[in-house]
Motif scaffolding. Structure first.
Motif, mmCIF file in Angstrom:
data_model
loop_
_atom_site.group_PDB
_atom_site.id
_atom_site.type_symbol
_atom_site.label_atom_id
_atom_site.label_comp_id
_atom_site.label_asym_id
_atom_site.label_seq_id
_atom_site.Cartn_x
_atom_site.Cartn_y
_atom_site.Cartn_z
ATOM 1 N N VAL A 447 0.925 -1.144 0.067
ATOM 2 C CA VAL A 447 0.102 0.040 -0.078
ATOM 3 C C VAL A 447 0.850 1.149 0.165
ATOM 4 O O VAL A 447 1.591 1.305 0.920
ATOM 5 N N GLY A 448 0.681 2.079 -1.285
ATOM 6 C CA GLY A 448 1.566 3.233 -1.114
ATOM 7 C C GLY A 448 0.898 4.462 -0.535
ATOM 8 O O GLY A 448 0.839 4.554 0.807
ATOM 9 N N SER A 449 0.307 5.313 -1.055
ATOM 10 C CA SER A 449 -0.260 6.521 -0.569
ATOM 11 C C SER A 449 -1.779 6.233 -0.040
ATOM 12 O O SER A 449 -2.597 5.492 -0.867
ATOM 13 N N ALA A 450 -2.231 6.655 1.262
ATOM 14 C CA ALA A 450 -3.598 6.438 1.463
ATOM 15 C C ALA A 450 -3.586 7.123 2.804
ATOM 16 O O ALA A 450 -2.467 7.210 3.698
ATOM 17 N N VAL A 451 -4.843 7.663 3.520
ATOM 18 C CA VAL A 451 -5.148 8.060 4.584
ATOM 19 C C VAL A 451 -4.992 6.953 5.677
ATOM 20 O O VAL A 451 -4.035 7.054 6.505
ATOM 21 N N ILE A 452 -5.635 6.060 5.573
ATOM 22 C CA ILE A 452 -5.286 4.849 6.254
ATOM 23 C C ILE A 452 -5.245 3.521 5.554
ATOM 24 O O ILE A 452 -6.066 3.145 4.475
ATOM 25 N N ALA A 453 -4.110 2.698 5.417
ATOM 26 C CA ALA A 453 -3.522 1.722 4.611
ATOM 27 C C ALA A 453 -4.408 0.786 4.721
ATOM 28 O O ALA A 453 -4.876 0.135 3.768
ATOM 29 N N VAL A 454 -4.463 0.147 5.911
ATOM 30 C CA VAL A 454 -5.503 -1.094 6.210
ATOM 31 C C VAL A 454 -6.189 -0.993 7.332
ATOM 32 O O VAL A 454 -5.640 -0.474 8.394
ATOM 33 N N GLN A 455 -7.402 -1.095 7.027
ATOM 34 C CA GLN A 455 -8.699 -0.974 8.214
ATOM 35 C C GLN A 455 -9.322 -2.314 8.350
ATOM 36 O O GLN A 455 -9.795 -2.690 7.437
ATOM 37 N N VAL A 456 -9.472 -2.683 9.572
ATOM 38 C CA VAL A 456 -10.367 -3.628 10.023
ATOM 39 C C VAL A 456 -11.419 -3.318 10.936
ATOM 40 O O VAL A 456 -11.043 -2.796 11.887
ATOM 41 N N THR A 457 -12.733 -3.303 10.541
ATOM 42 C CA THR A 457 -13.719 -2.628 11.373
ATOM 43 C C THR A 457 -14.846 -3.811 11.438
ATOM 44 O O THR A 457 -15.366 -4.275 10.426
ATOM 45 N N ASP A 458 -15.032 -4.141 12.685
ATOM 46 C CA ASP A 458 -16.130 -5.057 13.222
ATOM 47 C C ASP A 458 -15.941 -6.442 12.234
ATOM 48 O O ASP A 458 -17.073 -6.684 11.859
ATOM 49 N N ALA A 459 -14.847 -6.795 12.335
ATOM 50 C CA ALA A 459 -14.459 -8.114 11.495
ATOM 51 C C ALA A 459 -13.231 -8.593 11.973
ATOM 52 O O ALA A 459 -12.604 -8.173 12.790
ATOM 53 N N SER A 460 -12.983 -9.917 11.569
ATOM 54 C CA SER A 460 -11.751 -10.644 11.845
ATOM 55 C C SER A 460 -10.802 -10.511 10.539
ATOM 56 O O SER A 460 -11.325 -11.083 9.574
ATOM 57 N N ALA A 461 -9.513 -10.438 10.801
ATOM 58 C CA ALA A 461 -8.591 -10.524 9.637
ATOM 59 C C ALA A 461 -7.345 -10.851 10.108
ATOM 60 O O ALA A 461 -6.831 -10.333 11.324
ATOM 61 N N ALA A 462 -6.356 -11.773 9.227
ATOM 62 C CA ALA A 462 -5.024 -11.716 9.805
ATOM 63 C C ALA A 462 -4.239 -10.823 8.945
ATOM 64 O O ALA A 462 -4.211 -11.079 7.332
ATOM 65 N N VAL A 463 -3.882 -9.743 9.057
ATOM 66 C CA VAL A 463 -3.068 -8.710 8.589
ATOM 67 C C VAL A 463 -1.741 -9.048 8.395
ATOM 68 O O VAL A 463 -0.872 -8.700 9.634
ATOM 69 N N GLU A 464 -0.912 -9.679 7.407
ATOM 70 C CA GLU A 464 0.319 -10.283 7.824
ATOM 71 C C GLU A 464 1.461 -9.876 6.567
ATOM 72 O O GLU A 464 0.586 -10.026 5.316
ATOM 73 N N GLN A 465 2.479 -9.586 6.841
ATOM 74 C CA GLN A 465 3.342 -9.478 5.870
ATOM 75 C C GLN A 465 2.795 -8.209 4.738
ATOM 76 O O GLN A 465 3.352 -8.697 3.511
ATOM 77 N N ASN A 466 2.395 -7.487 5.035
ATOM 78 C CA ASN A 466 2.077 -6.138 4.192
ATOM 79 C C ASN A 466 3.123 -5.227 4.435
ATOM 80 O O ASN A 466 3.798 -4.869 5.219
ATOM 81 N N GLU A 467 3.274 -4.419 3.382
ATOM 82 C CA GLU A 467 4.273 -3.263 3.058
ATOM 83 C C GLU A 467 3.347 -2.007 2.936
ATOM 84 O O GLU A 467 2.724 -1.660 2.025
ATOM 85 N N VAL A 468 3.516 -1.046 3.953
ATOM 86 C CA VAL A 468 2.837 0.169 3.904
ATOM 87 C C VAL A 468 3.895 1.283 3.632
ATOM 88 O O VAL A 468 4.723 1.351 4.660
ATOM 89 N N ARG A 469 3.794 1.996 2.868
ATOM 90 C CA ARG A 469 4.927 2.894 2.618
ATOM 91 C C ARG A 469 4.715 4.483 2.848
ATOM 92 O O ARG A 469 5.444 5.149 3.260
ATOM 93 N N ALA A 470 3.539 4.952 2.591
ATOM 94 C CA ALA A 470 2.970 6.351 2.726
ATOM 95 C C ALA A 470 1.864 6.781 3.313
ATOM 96 O O ALA A 470 0.950 7.397 2.683
ATOM 97 N N ALA A 471 1.363 6.124 4.301
ATOM 98 C CA ALA A 471 0.048 6.434 4.851
ATOM 99 C C ALA A 471 0.022 7.536 5.692
ATOM 100 O O ALA A 471 1.361 8.093 6.076
ATOM 101 N N SER A 472 -1.058 8.425 5.444
ATOM 102 C CA SER A 472 -1.143 9.976 6.308
ATOM 103 C C SER A 472 -1.705 10.119 7.547
ATOM 104 O O SER A 472 -1.736 10.901 8.170
ATOM 105 N N ARG A 473 -2.382 8.983 8.190
ATOM 106 C CA ARG A 473 -2.758 8.798 9.257
ATOM 107 C C ARG A 473 -2.582 7.492 10.281
ATOM 108 O O ARG A 473 -1.997 7.619 11.144
#
Length: 641
Positions: A447-473
């Protein structure tokens, strides 16, 4: 002596009540904003639209009203007219296919009341029909420029076959204010083909204007397969279709007992109502297709569409979504598909059931399953690059998503969607998993540019081995009930409030967080930006400010007003009791004549004023000067002001 204003406390209370009401109204406004935000995130509720199927619908001629058609109440006379024309088309086709053929050879059905164009029905024979065959039957004519004009509607009947193999030629379907021609295969076979670098062009044609028909309000020519096979190869279709999916331009439709099928290879569809529309079809293959500048969706895979494989398809510049799979469509594979610059979403997959409970039409309550979007591109779309709702068996892998409002959004009650290996840039959310998703796999995305790169809301997820480069929040944000989620071995880079946001996790939620690299994250020290972002993430803060701060401010303001009023000196506070003083016109005697007095300095605070004399005493009988602003003269006839 200054007297207190009796209206003062009441006025203060009124202002307090007004400000309290303002706080309540502000709270309602905040709630409305929150509702709007939730609706934008979650999208509209997709309620059941199932209804009883009549004979024509079972035959595949008509379809139940759905969100894929313009079924809202007509708002203009032109819209009403288009809907009426679709009904007339349904009646015409149903009358033809439901009656016993009057002969074993092709026959003509006269135009019905209110219609101007007759219909040629092709019956089975050993060899296929072609354009010269239609010319001999009077349904087509060769124009001086070498193109063909279809001047009647044509129905390829059960068991019949029409082959139009005309490399480099143009097939013009008559279409204008006086009526339009439709080329429909009903349980027969329709083949349209050109040649390499010499496509067959199929277009509407207004003979009076000597140009393509661009007016949809009076109906427009279209191609359609009904429970039939239709194959298009090296075909350019332009300026076709109106109002509904089945009359939308190029459409495959079928019935429960006779699904349509076919293919589109090396085709281009532009300026249609829809680009390509499918409903109740099996195993349709699309390859090397361009769908552009259509009024609604570029590719719409509608109810009971199954087994569609689309490869190397480009859907761009359309008025709604680039590619849509609605409720009831499943087993959809999209490979190397580009959805760009559409006014809605790039890809929209809706696997929610057709009904939540028993319905008159007996619609299925099963969730759709089997959706794959791989090695595809979603760029420059106005809303979400890839949106999936309750899509069972969802795989979103190795895609490039950029330039959209949100990147990839997956929501709804479903199990184990996989979002892997994607490259995402977005204006707001990069990857979002929301609203009931369980055990999502969000793995190895960039994930390059984004305000929130990865969001999990009222759910379940395995967030693994991701690369976030330029989130702004936030690089990763967890909100609400996210029990069962994990955030592990991610590289989190950017600048904002925090690399990992867990402040809004539900009280009872349990989350596993380990081995994340936050070395490339910079905590934002810009105080203004910090509080702006904080307020955006905590919108109820505004409500509390309205409820608590405004009444306090109002109370302070009221006390200040009262203090200023008490400090105000009455204009006659310095006039002492006593005989008239010459020179003061503001003092009157007991007979009502002004007696001037010399100005006297303001007295300093002293002892309490003397007690007024008793009536009848000498002090009381003395002449006393009193400050007044109005005089009442008493005469024998009463009082006059």
């Amino acid at each position: 002596m200054a007297q207190p204003d009796p209206a003062g406390p009441r006025t203060g209370r009124k202002w307090l009540v007004r400000l309290a009401a303002l706080a309540v109204v502000g709270g309602i406004a905040v709630a409305a904003v929150q509702t709007g935000m939730v609706e934008r995130v979650l999208g509209p509720d997709l309620s059941d639209t199932g209804s009883m199927l009549d004979d024509a619908e079972e035959a595949g001629v008509v379809e139940a009203p759905t969100d894929a058609e313009d079924t809202s109440a007509p708002t203009t006379e032109a819209q009403h007219h288009q809907a009426t024309l679709v009904e007339a088309e349904d009646d015409r086709l149903f009358a033809i296919v439901s009656d016993r053929p009057p002969s074993d050879v092709p026959y003509e059905v006269p135009a019905a009341a209110g219609q101007t164009m007759s219909t040629m029905v092709l019956t089975p024979r050993p060899q296929p029909y072609d354009m010269p065959s239609l010319e001999r039957l009077g349904a087509a004519a060769r124009l001086p420029d070498g193109s063909w004009l279809l001047n009647r509607s044509v129905v390829v009947g059960r068991g019949a076959e029409l082959r139009v193999q005309e490399p480099g030629a143009t097939l013009r379907l008559a279409s204008g204010p006086d009526g339009f021609a439709a080329l429909v295969a009903f349980k027969g076979t329709l083949t349209l083909s050109g040649g390499p670098d010499a496509p067959l062009t199929v277009t509407s044609w207004d003979p009076a204007a000597n140009a393509a028909d661009t007016e949809r309000n009076d109906g427009r020519a279209y191609l359609r397969a009904v429970g039939a096979r239709m194959d298009l190869t090296e075909v350019n279709a332009a300026d076709l279709g109106f109002w509904s999916g089945r009359t939308g331009g190029v459409a495959w439709t079928g019935s429960a007992g006779a699904p349509a099928t076919g293919s589109a290879n090396h085709v281009r569809v532009e300026r249609g109502h829809y680009g390509i529309f499918t409903s109740r079809v099996n195993d349709v293959v699309l390859n090397d297709a361009t769908l552009r500048d259509n009024e609604l969706d570029g590719l719409l895979l509608h109810r009971e569409t199954a087994g569609v494989v689309a490869t190397d398809v480009t859907s761009t510049g359309n008025g709604r979504d680039g590619v849509t799979a609605t409720r009831g469509a499943e087993r959809i594979t999209l490979t190397e598909v580009t959805a760009a610059d559409n006014k809605g979403n790039g890809f929209r997959i809706d696997g929610s059931p057709l009904a939540a409970e028993a319905t008159a039409g007996g619609a299925s309550t099963a969730q759709g399953a089997g959706y794959t979007i791989e090695r595809s591109t979603a760029t420059g779309n106005a809303e979400v690059g890839i949106l999936a709702v309750e899509a069972g068996g969802l795989n979103v892998r190795d895609n490039t998503v950029s330039g959209n409002r949100d990147g990839i959004v997956v929501r709804g009650v479903t199990e184990r969607p996989a979002i892997t290996g994607n490259t995402v840039d977005a204006a707001e959310f990069g990857i979002a998993v929301r609203g009931g998703i369980r055990n999502a796999q969000v793995t190895a995305n960039r994930v390059g540019s984004a305000v929130i790169a990865v969001q999990v809301t009222d759910a379940s997820a395995a967030v693994e081995q991701n690369e976030v480069r330029a989130a702004s929040r936030y690089a990763v944000s967890l909100v609400g009930d996210v029990t069962g989620s994990s955030v592990t071995t991610n590289k989190l880079g950017g600048r904002g409030l925090a690399a990992l946001d867990i402040n809004r996790v539900g009280i009872t939620a349990t989350v596993g967080i380990t081995a994340n690299d936050e070395s490339r994250w910079t905590v934002d020290r810009d105080e203004l930006r910090y509080w702006r972002d904080y307020a955006a993430d905590h919108p109820l803060l505004l409500l509390w400010l309205l409820i608590l701060v405004l009444p306090i401010a109002a109370r302070v303001w009221h006390k200040r007003r009262r203090r200023l009023r008490d400090d105000h000196v009455h204009p006659y506070v310095n006039v002492p009791p006593g005989p008239p003083v010459p020179g003061n016109s503001n003092v009157i005697t007991s007979v009502g004549r002004p007696a001037p007095v010399a100005p006297r300095p303001m007295p300093r605070p002293g002892p309490r004023p003397p007690v007024p004399p008793r009536p009848g005493s000498e002090e009381a009988s003395a002449t006393v000067a009193l400050p007044v602003t109005r005089v009442t003269v008493v005469s024998g006839k009463g009082a006059r002001k």
